[in-house]
Design a protein around this motif. Structure first.
Motif, mmCIF file in Angstrom:
data_model
loop_
_atom_site.group_PDB
_atom_site.id
_atom_site.type_symbol
_atom_site.label_atom_id
_atom_site.label_comp_id
_atom_site.label_asym_id
_atom_site.label_seq_id
_atom_site.Cartn_x
_atom_site.Cartn_y
_atom_site.Cartn_z
ATOM 1 N N ASP A 28 0.862 -1.176 0.000
ATOM 2 C CA ASP A 28 0.000 0.000 0.000
ATOM 3 C C ASP A 28 0.901 1.229 0.000
ATOM 4 O O ASP A 28 2.012 1.189 0.535
ATOM 5 C CB ASP A 28 -0.885 0.039 1.249
ATOM 6 N N LEU A 29 0.430 2.320 -0.593
ATOM 7 C CA LEU A 29 1.186 3.574 -0.612
ATOM 8 C C LEU A 29 0.449 4.619 0.205
ATOM 9 O O LEU A 29 -0.758 4.795 0.071
ATOM 10 C CB LEU A 29 1.362 4.102 -2.031
ATOM 11 N N ILE A 30 1.201 5.333 1.042
ATOM 12 C CA ILE A 30 0.657 6.463 1.794
ATOM 13 C C ILE A 30 1.582 7.642 1.535
ATOM 14 O O ILE A 30 2.715 7.662 2.015
ATOM 15 C CB ILE A 30 0.577 6.166 3.309
ATOM 16 N N GLU A 31 1.107 8.590 0.732
ATOM 17 C CA GLU A 31 1.930 9.766 0.452
ATOM 18 C C GLU A 31 1.632 10.844 1.483
ATOM 19 O O GLU A 31 0.479 11.208 1.709
ATOM 20 C CB GLU A 31 1.673 10.314 -0.955
ATOM 21 N N VAL A 32 2.678 11.347 2.096
ATOM 22 C CA VAL A 32 2.564 12.399 3.089
ATOM 23 C C VAL A 32 2.552 13.735 2.347
ATOM 24 O O VAL A 32 3.489 14.045 1.615
ATOM 25 C CB VAL A 32 3.737 12.347 4.092
ATOM 26 N N MET A 33 1.486 14.492 2.547
ATOM 27 C CA MET A 33 1.331 15.767 1.849
ATOM 28 C C MET A 33 1.371 16.924 2.851
ATOM 29 O O MET A 33 0.547 16.966 3.768
ATOM 30 C CB MET A 33 -0.004 15.801 1.100
ATOM 31 N N PRO A 34 2.331 17.844 2.679
ATOM 32 C CA PRO A 34 2.324 19.020 3.555
ATOM 33 C C PRO A 34 1.115 19.891 3.241
ATOM 34 O O PRO A 34 0.645 19.934 2.099
ATOM 35 C CB PRO A 34 3.632 19.730 3.219
ATOM 36 N N LYS A 35 0.604 20.557 4.250
ATOM 37 C CA LYS A 35 -0.551 21.436 4.030
ATOM 38 C C LYS A 35 -0.190 22.617 3.142
ATOM 39 O O LYS A 35 -1.020 23.117 2.401
ATOM 40 C CB LYS A 35 -1.118 21.913 5.363
ATOM 41 N N LYS A 36 1.067 23.052 3.217
ATOM 42 C CA LYS A 36 1.531 24.144 2.368
ATOM 43 C C LYS A 36 2.817 23.689 1.686
ATOM 44 O O LYS A 36 3.817 23.414 2.342
ATOM 45 C CB LYS A 36 1.796 25.405 3.190
ATOM 46 N N ALA A 37 2.767 23.603 0.368
ATOM 47 C CA ALA A 37 3.925 23.121 -0.391
ATOM 48 C C ALA A 37 4.974 24.224 -0.540
ATOM 49 O O ALA A 37 4.650 25.412 -0.556
ATOM 50 C CB ALA A 37 3.479 22.653 -1.769
ATOM 51 N N TYR A 38 6.214 23.795 -0.639
ATOM 52 C CA TYR A 38 7.307 24.730 -0.898
ATOM 53 C C TYR A 38 7.424 24.982 -2.397
ATOM 54 O O TYR A 38 7.262 24.065 -3.195
ATOM 55 C CB TYR A 38 8.637 24.152 -0.406
ATOM 56 N N ASN A 39 7.731 26.226 -2.774
ATOM 57 C CA ASN A 39 8.108 26.484 -4.157
ATOM 58 C C ASN A 39 9.626 26.381 -4.244
ATOM 59 O O ASN A 39 10.297 26.144 -3.241
ATOM 60 C CB ASN A 39 7.578 27.843 -4.641
ATOM 61 N N SER A 40 10.197 26.559 -5.427
ATOM 62 C CA SER A 40 11.637 26.341 -5.574
ATOM 63 C C SER A 40 12.463 27.310 -4.728
ATOM 64 O O SER A 40 13.523 26.944 -4.225
ATOM 65 C CB SER A 40 12.054 26.417 -7.037
ATOM 66 N N LEU A 41 11.998 28.519 -4.513
ATOM 67 C CA LEU A 41 12.732 29.471 -3.690
ATOM 68 C C LEU A 41 12.597 29.146 -2.198
ATOM 69 O O LEU A 41 13.587 29.074 -1.474
ATOM 70 C CB LEU A 41 12.267 30.907 -3.961
ATOM 71 N N SER A 42 11.373 28.921 -1.750
ATOM 72 C CA SER A 42 11.171 28.659 -0.319
ATOM 73 C C SER A 42 11.753 27.310 0.099
ATOM 74 O O SER A 42 12.143 27.137 1.248
ATOM 75 C CB SER A 42 9.689 28.747 0.047
ATOM 76 N N LEU A 43 11.851 26.366 -0.835
ATOM 77 C CA LEU A 43 12.457 25.078 -0.517
ATOM 78 C C LEU A 43 13.908 25.252 -0.094
ATOM 79 O O LEU A 43 14.344 24.701 0.904
ATOM 80 C CB LEU A 43 12.384 24.143 -1.724
ATOM 81 N N TYR A 44 14.649 26.050 -0.846
ATOM 82 C CA TYR A 44 16.081 26.198 -0.573
ATOM 83 C C TYR A 44 16.383 27.205 0.528
ATOM 84 O O TYR A 44 17.514 27.299 0.974
ATOM 85 C CB TYR A 44 16.824 26.568 -1.859
ATOM 86 N N THR A 45 15.409 27.930 0.955
ATOM 87 C CA THR A 45 15.640 28.861 2.065
ATOM 88 C C THR A 45 14.947 28.332 3.319
ATOM 89 O O THR A 45 15.587 27.811 4.217
ATOM 90 C CB THR A 45 15.135 30.267 1.705
ATOM 91 N N PHE A 46 13.656 28.419 3.351
ATOM 92 C CA PHE A 46 12.880 28.051 4.531
ATOM 93 C C PHE A 46 12.859 26.536 4.765
ATOM 94 O O PHE A 46 13.061 26.063 5.880
ATOM 95 C CB PHE A 46 11.469 28.619 4.386
ATOM 96 N N GLY A 47 12.613 25.755 3.728
ATOM 97 C CA GLY A 47 12.498 24.296 3.869
ATOM 98 C C GLY A 47 13.774 23.647 4.365
ATOM 99 O O GLY A 47 13.756 22.816 5.270
#
Length: 109
Positions: A28-47
């Motif tokens: 079975d697959l369970i994908e964990v989904m964040p409530k607010k996704a990171y964009n490419s900029l916020s991924l490399y800074t905030f994430g």
């Protein structure tokens, strides 16, 4: 033996491997989904910063009950040498994990 793969995937690499495991093993697959996704900029800074600090992002699943599985595969990409904040939240949301066998799947681009 009942098995599941619980994973977070930002770019699709971990998702692709989870689907290959499902095809090969019938999990079975369970994908964990964040409530607010990171964009490419916020991924490399905030994430990445949140990953370094071992923080958790709010995720869609409040609880992930794995009591019905014999084997659990936990999959995450690596951000700044750490699991993702969404994956950290998924681990905290696990229920029924006592005595389970687990495999950790880590991906890095």
């Amino acid at each position: 033996m009942s098995r599941c793969v619980i994973y977070h995937s930002q770019t699709g690499i971990t998702r692709s491997l989870a689907k290959k495991i499902k095809a090969a093993c019938g999990t079975d697959l369970i994908e964990v989904m964040p409530k607010k996704a990171y964009n490419s900029l916020s991924l490399y800074t905030f994430g990445m910063y949140r990953a370094i600090k071992d923080e958790q992002d709010p995720i869609e699943q409040k609880k992930i009950d794995i009591s019905g599985y014999d084997l659990v595969v936990l999959g995450t990409p690596v951000w700044a040498g750490k699991p993702t904040p969404a994956f950290n939240a998924a681990v905290a949301a696990l229920r029924g994990y006592e005595g389970k066998k687990a495999i950790i799947l880590v991906t890095c681009k």
